[in-house]
Design a protein around this motif. Structure first.
Motif, PDB file in Angstrom:
ATOM      1  N   VAL A 407       0.867  -1.209  -0.277  1.00 36.86           N
ATOM      2  CA  VAL A 407       0.479   0.042  -0.028  1.00 36.86           C
ATOM      3  C   VAL A 407       0.826   1.242  -0.275  1.00 36.86           C
ATOM      4  CG1 VAL A 407      -2.189   1.273   1.904  1.00 36.86           C
ATOM      5  CG2 VAL A 407      -1.993  -1.158   1.382  1.00 36.86           C
ATOM      6  N   HIS A 408       0.822   2.280  -1.080  1.00 35.25           N
ATOM      7  CA  HIS A 408       1.763   3.576  -0.827  1.00 35.25           C
ATOM      8  C   HIS A 408       0.024   4.630  -0.412  1.00 35.25           C
ATOM      9  CE1 HIS A 408       4.579   1.151  -3.006  1.00 35.25           C
ATOM     10  NE2 HIS A 408       5.314   1.547  -1.558  1.00 35.25           N
ATOM     11  N   GLY A 409      -0.491   4.343  -1.577  1.00 33.88           N
ATOM     12  CA  GLY A 409      -1.341   5.282  -1.684  1.00 33.88           C
ATOM     13  C   GLY A 409      -2.606   5.001  -0.714  1.00 33.88           C
ATOM     14  N   GLY A 410      -3.225   6.405  -0.018  1.00 30.41           N
ATOM     15  CA  GLY A 410      -4.761   6.093   0.792  1.00 30.41           C
ATOM     16  C   GLY A 410      -4.202   5.224   2.192  1.00 30.41           C
ATOM     17  N   GLN A 411      -2.589   5.565   3.032  1.00 29.00           N
ATOM     18  CA  GLN A 411      -2.748   5.724   4.155  1.00 29.00           C
ATOM     19  C   GLN A 411      -3.294   5.372   5.593  1.00 29.00           C
ATOM     20  OE1 GLN A 411      -0.100   3.669   4.667  1.00 29.00           O
ATOM     21  NE2 GLN A 411       1.425   2.924   2.538  1.00 29.00           N
ATOM     22  N   ARG A 412      -4.524   6.660   5.070  1.00 27.06           N
ATOM     23  CA  ARG A 412      -5.097   7.499   5.984  1.00 27.06           C
ATOM     24  C   ARG A 412      -6.569   6.561   6.005  1.00 27.06           C
ATOM     25  NH1 ARG A 412      -1.847  12.254   4.398  1.00 27.06           N
ATOM     26  NH2 ARG A 412      -1.191  12.752   6.636  1.00 27.06           N
ATOM     27  N   MET A 413      -6.543   5.207   5.073  1.00 28.25           N
ATOM     28  CA  MET A 413      -7.873   5.288   4.922  1.00 28.25           C
ATOM     29  C   MET A 413      -8.357   4.862   6.149  1.00 28.25           C
ATOM     30  SD  MET A 413      -7.768   2.764   1.583  1.00 28.25           S
ATOM     31  CE  MET A 413      -9.669   2.407   1.493  1.00 28.25           C
ATOM     32  N   PRO A 414      -9.324   4.481   6.554  1.00 28.27           N
ATOM     33  CA  PRO A 414      -9.851   4.220   8.169  1.00 28.27           C
ATOM     34  C   PRO A 414      -9.868   2.470   8.372  1.00 28.27           C
ATOM     35  CG  PRO A 414     -11.916   5.166   6.613  1.00 28.27           C
ATOM     36  CD  PRO A 414     -10.755   5.550   5.762  1.00 28.27           C
ATOM     37  N   ARG A 415      -9.651   2.433   9.624  1.00 32.14           N
ATOM     38  CA  ARG A 415      -9.235   0.759   9.595  1.00 32.14           C
ATOM     39  C   ARG A 415      -9.696  -0.175   9.208  1.00 32.14           C
ATOM     40  NH1 ARG A 415      -6.432  -0.987  14.508  1.00 32.14           N
ATOM     41  NH2 ARG A 415      -7.213  -3.142  15.363  1.00 32.14           N
ATOM     42  N   ARG A 416     -11.139  -0.072   9.057  1.00 33.05           N
ATOM     43  CA  ARG A 416     -11.997  -1.112   8.374  1.00 33.05           C
ATOM     44  C   ARG A 416     -11.087  -1.261   6.841  1.00 33.05           C
ATOM     45  NH1 ARG A 416     -18.070  -2.369   9.277  1.00 33.05           N
ATOM     46  NH2 ARG A 416     -18.462  -4.315   8.096  1.00 33.05           N
ATOM     47  N   GLU A 417     -11.452  -0.033   5.956  1.00 28.50           N
ATOM     48  CA  GLU A 417     -11.600  -0.292   5.153  1.00 28.50           C
ATOM     49  C   GLU A 417      -9.946  -1.087   4.511  1.00 28.50           C
ATOM     50  OE1 GLU A 417     -12.977   3.221   3.268  1.00 28.50           O
ATOM     51  OE2 GLU A 417     -14.737   3.618   4.719  1.00 28.50           O
ATOM     52  N   LEU A 418      -8.936  -0.068   5.267  1.00 21.43           N
ATOM     53  CA  LEU A 418      -8.253  -0.275   5.080  1.00 21.43           C
ATOM     54  C   LEU A 418      -7.616  -1.844   4.956  1.00 21.43           C
ATOM     55  CD1 LEU A 418      -4.967   0.409   4.291  1.00 21.43           C
ATOM     56  CD2 LEU A 418      -4.379   1.004   6.490  1.00 21.43           C
ATOM     57  N   THR A 419      -7.908  -2.376   6.465  1.00 19.32           N
ATOM     58  CA  THR A 419      -7.799  -4.002   6.884  1.00 19.32           C
ATOM     59  C   THR A 419      -8.460  -4.577   5.491  1.00 19.32           C
ATOM     60  OG1 THR A 419      -7.971  -3.318   8.846  1.00 19.32           O
ATOM     61  CG2 THR A 419      -8.234  -5.600   8.019  1.00 19.32           C
ATOM     62  N   LYS A 420      -9.799  -4.499   5.586  1.00 20.71           N
ATOM     63  CA  LYS A 420     -10.606  -4.788   3.862  1.00 20.71           C
ATOM     64  C   LYS A 420      -9.495  -5.185   3.017  1.00 20.71           C
ATOM     65  CE  LYS A 420     -14.995  -5.537   2.004  1.00 20.71           C
ATOM     66  NZ  LYS A 420     -16.449  -4.911   1.855  1.00 20.71           N
ATOM     67  N   ARG A 421      -8.833  -4.040   2.272  1.00 18.77           N
ATOM     68  CA  ARG A 421      -8.339  -4.113   1.100  1.00 18.77           C
ATOM     69  C   ARG A 421      -7.240  -4.931   1.090  1.00 18.77           C
ATOM     70  NH1 ARG A 421      -5.643   1.790  -0.250  1.00 18.77           N
ATOM     71  NH2 ARG A 421      -4.259   1.828  -2.081  1.00 18.77           N
ATOM     72  N   VAL A 422      -6.027  -5.270   2.592  1.00 21.04           N
ATOM     73  CA  VAL A 422      -5.383  -5.608   2.508  1.00 21.04           C
ATOM     74  C   VAL A 422      -5.791  -7.397   2.207  1.00 21.04           C
ATOM     75  CG1 VAL A 422      -3.333  -6.018   3.791  1.00 21.04           C
ATOM     76  CG2 VAL A 422      -3.662  -3.534   3.453  1.00 21.04           C
ATOM     77  N   GLU A 423      -6.530  -7.194   3.265  1.00 21.47           N
ATOM     78  CA  GLU A 423      -7.208  -9.095   3.068  1.00 21.47           C
ATOM     79  C   GLU A 423      -7.503  -9.761   1.602  1.00 21.47           C
ATOM     80  OE1 GLU A 423     -10.813 -11.576   5.534  1.00 21.47           O
ATOM     81  OE2 GLU A 423     -10.371  -9.098   6.199  1.00 21.47           O
ATOM     82  N   HIS A 424      -8.147  -8.320   1.008  1.00 25.38           N
ATOM     83  CA  HIS A 424      -8.252  -9.194  -0.710  1.00 25.38           C
ATOM     84  C   HIS A 424      -7.350  -9.266  -0.747  1.00 25.38           C
ATOM     85  CE1 HIS A 424     -10.503  -9.526  -4.199  1.00 25.38           C
ATOM     86  NE2 HIS A 424     -10.291  -8.501  -4.103  1.00 25.38           N
ATOM     87  N   ALA A 425      -6.279  -8.634  -1.398  1.00 21.60           N
ATOM     88  CA  ALA A 425      -4.942  -8.336  -1.945  1.00 21.60           C
ATOM     89  C   ALA A 425      -4.171  -9.635  -1.103  1.00 21.60           C
ATOM     90  CB  ALA A 425      -3.806  -7.638  -1.350  1.00 21.60           C
ATOM     91  N   LEU A 426      -4.127 -10.528   0.369  1.00 22.31           N
ATOM     92  CA  LEU A 426      -2.701 -11.236   1.001  1.00 22.31           C
ATOM     93  C   LEU A 426      -3.525 -12.786  -0.089  1.00 22.31           C
ATOM     94  CD1 LEU A 426      -2.215 -10.037   4.120  1.00 22.31           C
ATOM     95  CD2 LEU A 426      -1.279  -9.777   2.071  1.00 22.31           C
ATOM     96  N   ARG A 427      -4.481 -12.515  -0.274  1.00 15.92           N
ATOM     97  CA  ARG A 427      -5.868 -13.835  -0.475  1.00 15.92           C
ATOM     98  C   ARG A 427      -5.278 -14.557  -2.501  1.00 15.92           C
ATOM     99  NH1 ARG A 427      -8.465 -15.785   3.702  1.00 15.92           N
ATOM    100  NH2 ARG A 427      -9.355 -15.180   4.938  1.00 15.92           N
TER     101      ARG A 427
END
Length: 540
Positions: A407-427
């Motif tokens: 993740v480079h852009g969007g570091q200030r995303m809310p916790r739930r949204e950012l976590t969902k974003r990263v979780e999707h990528a890890l899968r």
């Protein structure tokens, strides 16, 4: 002149050029040259006399001229002039007190003082209130700061690489040992200390005050002194009696809670003797944050690292070619290195498309032929898009040996949204590792809101490793987060995110950060041989 002395003068020159508002690229060039010279395995003065000093990386014609002047005359004329004009001692003291460089000079000129002692005397005589712009509140604050005896700290912590350079240089010059936050490899260092063994402390304290890194001594008594650099950074010196050296080094190294739990410390000439007298096993400095009395584990060591799994080249924002990075990694004794250039969504720099990745494969193949049996892995640092998709299609990712998701852009995303974003990528079945998970920039940007507990769960399910990024302003995962990851059963990768050949040296920072998290060799993926790396989480 030996290498440390030459490096010290270049470092002093860089600091004063910075105060004089010189081009920042010039300042950085002198600092890098000082680092190169300090680490050079041959006498640099001889290289200068023989006209070969430009063989060292980062030494151009301008710096070569300064080095020739320094070796032939013992000094740099412009440096001496800057020292006269800028009064670095006053600037250093002023910065320690919270004043800017220009304001320090203005106050000094208004008072007609030339040294820190003269400034103290003028302040004690009440003359500060006659300086334009200094009211009663500012005067009181400066008087209090001048008189304080609290533990000396800089205005903000130093990055670990800069702290090691500063304190390591002082320790080398005095024949002492690095201590404080630096020896514990903290990512942001506030307590900087050097401990020396000395029967008579006077010569050591005198030498300390004369070092080019120290522009003012703000406190001195008995076997202890505190000096400040031109940037206002305080450094403590302890000149311990030989029979007490071990106790003083331990006391100056550990965090207050760690040391307090061991007090009273018995006298011993070395730390091992102190721990033996306490009935404890010796503790690696990285673990001396919180009290503990169990035997420490056999922590990861730098020689256990078999390869670097995150490096950049001129294909994106690196400064060296594929083959140059591979050759430099091979020279470090590695078996492999992964080239992980950026993808287009990173935005600020050039990123590789799927077509570019396939074109780069040809260059990697040619380099592998030249460097065999060393192996350059085809990799990518692939951006995670806001919706969790990756920045390259799966058919391109499937061709690669190693995929880092970031993740480079969007570091200030809310916790739930950012976590969902990263979780999707890890899968995604092709992702092998999550880069710099918390996205922090030390002293500049706080950690993002990513829910690491949830990320650990997904990483464990999917067989994805998490990175300990060795860039000095990242060191992400931090030591504390490494320990949490290991407790969750997640594997980590120690990598450098190197953008140059020099950047490969950041592996040391990554390894020691992992050690702060109690990492052992079995916890770290890139202690394993190449076949295991290539087989890590391979789809199907």
């Amino acid at each position: 002149m030996d290498n440390p002395q030459i490096a010290d003068r270049l470092e002093a020159f860089a600091s004063l050029l910075e105060l004089a508002d010189a081009n920042p690229y010039t300042t950085r060039a002198y600092r890098r040259a000082a680092e190169t010279i300090r680490a050079a395995p041959v006498p640099v003065a001889e290289l200068v006399r023989n006209g070969r000093v430009r063989e060292l990386r980062g030494i151009g014609p301008g710096i070569e001229g300064r080095l020739r002047e320094l070796v032939e005359t013992g000094d740099i004329a412009e440096l001496a002039e800057l020292e006269r004009e800028l009064a670095p001692g006053l600037i250093g003291l002023g910065r320690y007190l919270g004043l800017g460089a220009r304001r320090s000079i203005e106050i000094a000129r208004a008072l007609g003082v030339q040294t820190p002692d003269e400034l103290r005397q003028a302040a004690a005589a009440g003359r500060l209130r006659n300086v334009p712009g200094i009211g009663p509140k500012t005067e009181a604050r400066l008087l209090e700061a001048l008189a304080r005896e609290a533990e000396p700290r800089p205005q903000r912590g130093l990055l670990l690489n800069r702290a090691w350079e500063l304190v390591g240089g002082i320790a080398h010059a005095l024949g002492g040992d690095v201590a404080g936050d630096v020896r514990r490899w903290r990512d942001s260092c506030e307590l900087l200390a050097v401990v020396c063994a000395a029967g008579d402390p006077a010569p050591v304290l005198a030498r300390f005050s004369e070092l080019p890194q120290i522009v003012a001594v703000i406190e001195a008594s008995g076997r202890r002194a505190v000096g400040v650099t031109v940037e206002g950074v305080p450094v403590e010196l302890v000149a311990a009696e030989h029979e007490r050296f071990g106790a003083e080094l331990l006391r100056a190294t550990g965090s207050p809670p760690y040391v307090d739990a061991l007090e009273p410390l018995p006298d011993a000439p070395d730390e091992q003797g102190v721990y033996r007298a306490l009935g404890l096993s010796w503790s690696p400095p990285e673990l001396r944050e919180e009290p503990f009395r169990t035997d420490p584990p056999a922590l990861l060591e730098l020689p256990a690292i078999r390869g670097d799994l995150h490096c950049h080249t001129t294909w994106s924002d690196g400064r060296a070619s594929v083959e140059e990075m591979g050759r430099a990694a091979r020279e470090r004794g590695y078996e492999y290195v992964a080239i992980c250039d950026h993808t287009p969504a990173v935005g600020a720099v050039r990123g590789l498309t799927a077509r570019d990745v396939r074109r780069q494969a040809q260059e990697i193949a040619a380099a592998n032929e030249a460097l065999a049996p060393f192996r350059i892995l085809r990799g990518i640092e692939c951006d995670i898009l806001p919706d969790g998709r990756l920045d390259l299609p799966d058919d391109a990712l499937a061709e690669l040996d190693w995929v880092q998701a970031s993740v480079h852009g969007g570091q200030r995303m809310p916790r739930r949204e950012l976590t969902k974003r990263v979780e999707h990528a890890l899968r995604n079945p092709y992702v092998r590792c999550l880069s710099h998970p918390k996205g922090r920039l030390i002293n500049r940007r706080a950690e993002n809101a990513l829910d690491l507990e949830r990320v650990f769960e997904v990483a464990l399910e999917e067989g994805v490793a998490l990175e300990v990024n060795g860039l000095p302003d990242r060191l992400d995962l931090s030591g504390g987060h490494v320990r949490e990851a290991l407790r969750a059963g997640v594997k980590i990768v120690c990598s450098t995110d190197a953008h140059s050949v020099r950047g490969l040296g950041n592996m040391e920072l990554s390894v020691h950060t992992a050690r702060r998290g109690w990492a052992t060799p079995t916890d770290v993926l890139n202690t394993r041989p190449l076949p295991e790396i290539l087989g890590w989480r391979r789809p199907g």
